[in-house]
Design a protein around this motif. Sequence first.
Motif, PDB file in Angstrom:
ATOM      1  N   GLU A 214      35.763  41.522  49.408  1.00  0.00           N
ATOM      2  CA  GLU A 214      37.086  41.090  49.337  1.00  0.00           C
ATOM      3  C   GLU A 214      37.416  39.563  49.231  1.00  0.00           C
ATOM      4  N   LEU A 217      35.815  38.278  45.587  1.00  0.00           N
ATOM      5  CA  LEU A 217      36.689  38.762  44.464  1.00  0.00           C
ATOM      6  C   LEU A 217      37.688  38.100  44.396  1.00  0.00           C
ATOM      7  N   ALA A 218      38.471  37.787  45.244  1.00  0.00           N
ATOM      8  CA  ALA A 218      39.668  36.805  45.570  1.00  0.00           C
ATOM      9  C   ALA A 218      39.390  35.458  44.956  1.00  0.00           C
ATOM     10  N   CYS A 220      37.465  34.920  42.420  1.00  0.00           N
ATOM     11  CA  CYS A 220      37.293  34.922  41.087  1.00  0.00           C
ATOM     12  C   CYS A 220      38.641  34.694  40.407  1.00  0.00           C
ATOM     13  N   PRO A 222      41.533  35.987  37.755  1.00  0.00           N
ATOM     14  CA  PRO A 222      42.108  37.156  37.767  1.00  0.00           C
ATOM     15  C   PRO A 222      41.807  37.979  36.275  1.00  0.00           C
ATOM     16  N   ALA A 239      36.265  47.398  48.310  1.00  0.00           N
ATOM     17  CA  ALA A 239      36.933  45.984  47.862  1.00  0.00           C
ATOM     18  C   ALA A 239      36.893  45.860  46.493  1.00  0.00           C
ATOM     19  N   LEU A 240      35.708  46.649  45.934  1.00  0.00           N
ATOM     20  CA  LEU A 240      35.864  46.389  44.480  1.00  0.00           C
ATOM     21  C   LEU A 240      37.009  47.329  43.779  1.00  0.00           C
ATOM     22  N   GLN A 242      39.675  48.008  45.203  1.00  0.00           N
ATOM     23  CA  GLN A 242      41.097  47.880  45.486  1.00  0.00           C
ATOM     24  C   GLN A 242      41.536  46.537  44.563  1.00  0.00           C
ATOM     25  N   ALA A 243      40.417  45.783  44.187  1.00  0.00           N
ATOM     26  CA  ALA A 243      40.606  44.830  43.376  1.00  0.00           C
ATOM     27  C   ALA A 243      40.872  45.177  41.855  1.00  0.00           C
ATOM     28  N   SER A 246      44.207  46.430  41.701  1.00  0.00           N
ATOM     29  CA  SER A 246      45.253  45.237  41.643  1.00  0.00           C
ATOM     30  C   SER A 246      45.401  44.382  40.511  1.00  0.00           C
ATOM     31  N   GLN A 248      42.892  42.216  39.910  1.00  0.00           N
ATOM     32  CA  GLN A 248      42.185  40.929  40.267  1.00  0.00           C
ATOM     33  C   GLN A 248      40.866  41.338  39.116  1.00  0.00           C
ATOM     34  N   VAL A 249      40.476  42.454  39.271  1.00  0.00           N
ATOM     35  CA  VAL A 249      39.206  42.777  38.586  1.00  0.00           C
ATOM     36  C   VAL A 249      39.744  43.514  37.339  1.00  0.00           C
TER      37      VAL A 249
END
Length: 305
Positions: A214, A217-218, A220, A222, A239-240, A242-243, A246, A248-249
């Motif tokens: 988490e 990744l935060a 990184c 967007p 975590a991946l 959720q990213a 969202s 973010q990934v």
Amino acid sequence: MTRPVLLVTGADLAPQALALLGDFEVVYAGRTPTEDDIVALCRRHDPVAIIVRYSKVGAAAMDAAPSLKVISKHGSGTDTIDKVAAKARGVAVVAAVGANAAAVAEQALALLLACAKSVVTLDRRMHDGHWDKATHKSIELEGRTVGVIGLGAIGLKFARMADAMGMRVLGFDPYATNLPAHVQSSDLATIWRESDAISLHCPLTADNAKLVNEKTLAACKPGVLIVNTARGGLIDEDALLQAVRSGQVGGAGLDSFAVEPMTAPHPFHGEGRIVLSPHIGGVTADAYVKMGVAAAANALAVLRG
């Protein structure tokens, strides 16, 4: 006079590898052996060598084979072998480093391209009768930055492919020296911050478990793309997920997982921006021969001193 036994934790070995092992009785553990299966076979046959394809080889297997001298990995990653236990028992652990480098690097590139170009999603849409030319835009990789974590044979081969595509390559590996000019040595903080895509090529250790999590990744950009053809334990899968959800990934291409075979149903199933393959990066006809020959040769080198 009976021949010494060499145990293969799989159902087969390339004929070219078997040709090197004529002085041994080769015993196969089957297609999907468990750790208990390996222990039982060691107890029954007392092998002098084990070639590891599938399953884990731990202290119990080593104790069940008092004649064991070497454990040879049919590939480059030795995390399925208890190296601490092997060292304590005087058993050598060797790997076929580089034998599957081309195969795995190509798979990493394929997964990166699949994510950047939405290959799977567009294929599915086309088969369903849609024509998304007016609404879809892919990602152009030329001029973008890729972070390569792990600069062994596979990571360096992938880095060369990325450079040939016109990508800027940042590389992190605390053990790598004499890097080629197209790889810019970087720390992890820089890779998280500056990469448009990140590809994992490092072994799994106690220190880097859930390296992608988490927090990282935060950090990184967007929409970063994540590719993993190394070991599933490098990624915190929750975590991946959720990213990805969202945004973010922007997409993930995964060939290895925390639990293998992947359980079904799995949280990744049905996620359109996660491209999956069943840990087959190193599984090509050519790599099968290269890894088998290297694993056999490595074992023989130890047994013959």
